[in-house]
Scaffold this motif. Structure first.
Motif, short mmCIF file in Angstrom:
data_model
loop_
_atom_site.label_atom_id
_atom_site.label_comp_id
_atom_site.label_asym_id
_atom_site.label_seq_id
_atom_site.Cartn_x
_atom_site.Cartn_y
_atom_site.Cartn_z
N PRO A 95 0.81 -1.23 0.00
CA PRO A 95 0.00 0.00 0.00
C PRO A 95 0.84 1.28 0.00
N ASN A 96 0.20 2.38 -0.33
CA ASN A 96 0.88 3.68 -0.31
C ASN A 96 1.51 3.92 1.06
N GLY A 97 2.71 4.41 1.03
CA GLY A 97 3.37 4.79 2.28
C GLY A 97 3.95 3.62 3.05
N SER A 98 3.98 2.43 2.45
CA SER A 98 4.48 1.28 3.21
C SER A 98 6.00 1.24 3.26
N GLY A 99 6.68 2.01 2.39
CA GLY A 99 8.14 2.08 2.48
C GLY A 99 8.87 1.55 1.26
N LYS A 100 8.16 1.33 0.16
CA LYS A 100 8.78 0.76 -1.03
C LYS A 100 9.83 1.71 -1.62
N SER A 101 9.44 2.97 -1.79
CA SER A 101 10.41 3.93 -2.34
C SER A 101 11.55 4.16 -1.36
N LEU B 86 2.73 -6.37 -14.60
CA LEU B 86 3.25 -7.73 -14.39
C LEU B 86 2.72 -8.72 -15.43
N ASN B 87 1.70 -8.29 -16.17
CA ASN B 87 1.25 -9.11 -17.30
C ASN B 87 2.31 -9.11 -18.40
N TYR B 88 3.02 -7.99 -18.50
CA TYR B 88 4.07 -7.89 -19.52
C TYR B 88 5.41 -8.37 -18.99
N ILE B 89 5.81 -7.81 -17.84
CA ILE B 89 7.08 -8.24 -17.24
C ILE B 89 6.75 -9.29 -16.19
N LYS B 90 6.93 -10.53 -16.56
CA LYS B 90 6.48 -11.63 -15.70
C LYS B 90 7.41 -11.81 -14.51
N PRO B 91 6.88 -11.65 -13.31
CA PRO B 91 7.75 -11.78 -12.14
C PRO B 91 7.99 -13.25 -11.75
N ASP B 92 9.21 -13.51 -11.31
CA ASP B 92 9.50 -14.83 -10.76
C ASP B 92 9.11 -14.88 -9.29
N LYS B 93 9.24 -13.72 -8.63
CA LYS B 93 8.90 -13.65 -7.20
C LYS B 93 8.06 -12.41 -6.97
N VAL B 94 7.16 -12.48 -6.03
CA VAL B 94 6.39 -11.30 -5.62
C VAL B 94 6.51 -11.15 -4.10
N HIS B 95 6.83 -9.93 -3.67
CA HIS B 95 6.93 -9.65 -2.24
C HIS B 95 5.95 -8.56 -1.89
N VAL B 96 5.39 -8.65 -0.71
CA VAL B 96 4.45 -7.62 -0.27
C VAL B 96 5.00 -6.91 0.95
N MET B 97 5.08 -5.59 0.86
CA MET B 97 5.57 -4.81 1.99
C MET B 97 4.42 -4.07 2.64
N ILE B 98 4.36 -4.19 3.95
CA ILE B 98 3.38 -3.42 4.70
C ILE B 98 4.07 -2.86 5.94
N GLY C 175 22.49 -12.10 -16.57
CA GLY C 175 23.41 -11.34 -15.72
C GLY C 175 22.75 -10.14 -15.09
N MET C 176 21.42 -10.04 -15.21
CA MET C 176 20.73 -8.86 -14.69
C MET C 176 19.56 -9.25 -13.81
N GLY C 177 19.48 -8.57 -12.68
CA GLY C 177 18.33 -8.75 -11.80
C GLY C 177 17.48 -7.50 -11.80
N VAL C 178 16.15 -7.69 -11.62
CA VAL C 178 15.25 -6.53 -11.62
C VAL C 178 14.29 -6.62 -10.43
N LEU C 179 14.14 -5.48 -9.76
CA LEU C 179 13.10 -5.37 -8.74
C LEU C 179 12.08 -4.37 -9.25
N VAL C 180 10.87 -4.86 -9.51
CA VAL C 180 9.82 -4.00 -10.05
C VAL C 180 8.88 -3.60 -8.91
N ILE C 181 8.83 -2.31 -8.62
CA ILE C 181 7.88 -1.83 -7.62
C ILE C 181 6.65 -1.34 -8.36
N THR C 182 5.49 -1.91 -8.03
CA THR C 182 4.28 -1.50 -8.75
C THR C 182 3.03 -1.72 -7.91
N HIS C 183 1.99 -1.03 -8.28
CA HIS C 183 0.69 -1.23 -7.64
C HIS C 183 -0.21 -2.13 -8.49
#
Ligand SMILES: Nc1ncnc2c1ncn2[C@@H]1O[C@H](COP(=O)(O)OP(=O)(O)OP(=O)(O)O)[C@@H](O)[C@H]1O
Ligand SMILES: [Mg+2]
Lengths: 252, 396
Positions: free
Chosen positions: A39-45, A208-220, A195-203
């Motif tokens: 959620p907004n303000g959870s600390g992702k940025s 994620l339909n386009y960039i298929k994630p291998d892992k999903v993490h939820v921050m609260i 050789g590249m890792g990506v962390l996608v932060i999104t709401h």
């Protein structure tokens, strides 16, 4: 053996005296796409800025390791040279500095050998074509007067030119229209390599339909409360965060 | 557009002679020099410059001179263009000088003006006859390696003529030195002058440069100035719109470093109708440097239908730097457009972080921001070679 992954251990961060991250443990693997939602303000940025070394964010405790280096001991420029990249949620406007001049300076800064100008021009042109941005883009001042979507495209253009090993994309999808979202996502997919890792932060699931994630993490509230595969993102899309927030409150 | 400049062309030293006819006038000003008090910071023309601390007497007897070189003028002689030492001009072209200097109705006069008027020992005289267009810019370089140097220049462009003039000043050591320079520029009716002034002083130099432009009917002077270095680096450009329809643009950049103090004044006097002025002066303050910019727009009763604009922006990089800006409007006419704007701001940490996150060191990021800040002015300079030269001095 030196780990090629970005490893975050029990990271506690505060900003202006207020605790925002309350013990983050997270490993982002090369060759994988990880998604971070919450959620907004959870600390992702806050996490993204901290990983990049923003001076406003104070690390109270914890560790971050990448390629055998204690990342927290490095300045932002040294982190970039190590291969880290952050696509900003709110990119800065820099008056008088052209996109191409800036990118050439940045590329020469992160690469061990300066790239000859003609070669750079070719590279920039190629990446601009990949992201379907106008030729004029290169001569414009960095983000100055760019629309919200153009700014996000410019961030990914920078990533495409600098070719980092670990990229954090902070809400790159927000501000992009439907077509641009697809173009940017395809651009990102195009750059992905073992050789590249990506962390996608999104709401939104849409990205994620386009960039298929291998892992999903939820921050609260500054903690990773759940981790899973891409089905977790679908679950969030239909259920929202409410239940998880309540659980987090109970635990806190 | 200007042609390729002749910066790389051969520069020849200007030999110095003595002028008999100027001595009487100098003696008159010597009296004023001795009588006038040292200026004080509370005076409008010296605000934010602690001039009382400047020990003028240490440079007595003010008898040094600049080493002056000028670009090749062979092709110009046939056109009637004169480029010579100012003393030679006072001996041989007194009539031309007198005919023009009477037009200078500037009222600026203080101890430093008197110092210059009583002690100038060399300088250049440049004369462009009626309807002559000089296509290749004339270059002059002034090097100061003596304890003091007092320079006087006169540039005259007659009716319908056109000239680009580039001057650069520097001192070749970090020693204490005093440089005083007075330049008069006379733009005849319908003439067009592009005037480029670059100074790059050692960090113990004291510079007092006063340039006055006098414009006849429909004349145009475009000033470009770039100021670097100096313990006290004072540049004043006065533009006197004496002829109807005359116009001027004034682009200025400066960079202060370490403990340098940059003192810039651009005053414009709209003495007649239908005149146009646009001033843009931007500066960077690094380390513990300081600056003051004073800009007066004065429009007399006769100055109807004048357009006059002034802007001044300062970016502070050094936390201990200090920037002052004093724009002023004095308007006596009722049908004019005039405005001024000034800002003094600190470099943004967010900007620095953004650039550093892409791999630039703090220094590289600062340099990029500094260059970008001055770019709107630099990009207006109509000579690629000068743009590059000034960019180089900015990030030196
Ligand atoms: N520079 C700052 N100054 C003050 N408070 C801050 C600062 N940065 C973050 N915060 C606070 O920290 C908390 C987390 O903010 P953060 O931007 O990390 O959230 P986020 O998860 O990225 O949210 P969003 O989804 O809205 O982008 C918020 O309460 C925010 O107000
Ligand atoms: Mg955010």
């Amino acid at each position: 053996m030196i780990s090629e992954d970005l490893v975050i251990k029990d990271l506690h961060v505060s900003v202006e005296g207020q605790k925002i991250l309350n013990g983050i443990d997270l490993t982002i693997r090369k060759g994988e796409v990880s998604a971070l939602m919450g959620p907004n303000g959870s600390g992702k940025s806050t996490l993204a800025y901290t990983l990049m070394g923003h001076p406003k964010y104070t690390v109270n405790s914890g560790e971050v390791w990448f390629k055998g280096k204690n990342v927290l001991e490095l300045g932002p420029d040294e982190r970039a040279k190590l291969g880290l990249f952050l696509s900003f949620q709110y990119p800065q406007e820099i008056p008088g500095v052209s996109v191409s001049n800036f990118l050439r300076t940045a590329l020469n800064a992160v690469k061990s050998q300066p790239m000859p100008i003609p070669e750079f021009v070719k590279l920039l042109k190629e990446k601009m074509r990949l992201l379907k941005v106008d030729d004029k883009f290169a001569r414009r001042y960095l983000n100055e007067g760019f629309s919200g979507g153009e700014k996000k495209k410019a961030e990914i253009l920078q990533m495409a030119v600098l070719q980092p090993e670990m990229a954090i994309l902070d809400e790159t999808d927000s501000g992009l229209d439907i077509d641009s979202l697809r173009i940017v996502a395809e651009g990102v997919n195009n750059l992905l390599n073992p050789g590249m890792g990506v962390l996608v932060i999104t709401h939104y699931q849409r990205l994620l339909n386009y960039i298929k994630p291998d892992k999903v993490h939820v921050m609260i509230k500054g903690r990773i409360v759940r981790s899973g595969g891409k089905e977790l993102a679908h679950e969030l899309e239909s259920m929202g965060y409410e239940k998880m927030v309540k659980e987090a409150d109970v635990r806190a | 557009m200007m042609q390729q400049t002749t910066q790389k062309a051969k520069m020849t030293p200007l030999t110095k002679v003595k002028s008999g006819s100027a001595e009487k006038e100098k003696a008159k000003h010597l009296k004023s020099l001795n009588e006038l008090p040292m200026p004080e910071e509370r005076q409008e023309a010296w605000r934010y410059t602690n001039i009382s601390k400047f020990r003028l007497n240490e440079f007595y007897p003010f008898d040094g001179s600049a080493e002056i070189s000028v670009s090749d003028s062979t092709g110009l002689k046939e056109k009637g263009v004169i480029l010579c030492d100012i003393n030679t001009a006072f001996n041989e072209h007194t009539d031309i000088i007198n005919r023009n200097t009477v037009k200078n109705n500037s009222r600026a006069y203080d101890k430093f003006t008197a110092l210059n008027a009583s002690h100038w020992s060399n300088g250049i005289f440049l004369y462009v006859p009626k309807n002559v267009s000089v296509e290749i810019p004339v270059n002059a370089s002034f090097l100061i390696s003596t304890k003091s140097a007092v320079v006087r220049n006169i540039i005259i462009a007659e009716t319908g003529s056109k000239i680009d003039f580039i001057e650069d000043y520097s001192s070749d050591s970090g020693e204490e030195c005093l440089h005083s320079c007075a330049t008069e520029v006379y733009a005849g009716a319908d003439s067009k002058i592009n005037y480029y002034h670059i100074n790059n002083w050692g960090n113990n130099a004291g510079n007092f440069t006063h340039i006055t432009g006098v414009l006849d009917r429909n004349a145009a002077i475009n000033w470009v100035s770039a100021s670097f270095g100096g313990k006290l680096n004072r540049l004043r450009i006065d533009t006197l719109f004496n002829g109807e329809g005359s116009q001027s643009e004034n682009l200025g950049v400066f960079v202060g470093r370490s403990r340098e103090h940059i003192d810039i004044t651009t005053n414009v006097y709209h003495n007649t109708a239908h005149t146009t002025n646009n001033i843009m002066v931007d500066g960077i303050l690094k380390d513990s440097s300081s600056s003051v910019y004073r800009g007066l727009i004065r429009i007399e009763k006769a100055g109807q239908q004048t357009n006059s604009y002034l802007s001044n922006h300062i970016l502070k990089i050094g936390e201990k730097s200090l920037g002052n800006s004093i724009p002023a409007l004095e308007i006596e006419a009722n049908d004019v457009k005039a405005s001024h704007g000034a800002t003094v701001g600190q470099v943004s940490e967010e900007h620095l972080f953004y650039l550093m996150s892409r791999g630039l060191t703090r220094d590289e990021a600062e340099n990029m921001i500094v260059q970008g800040f001055l770019e709107p002015i630099i990009s207006k300079i109509p000579s690629e070679e000068l743009r590059e030269k000034i960019r180089g001095l900015i990030t030196r």
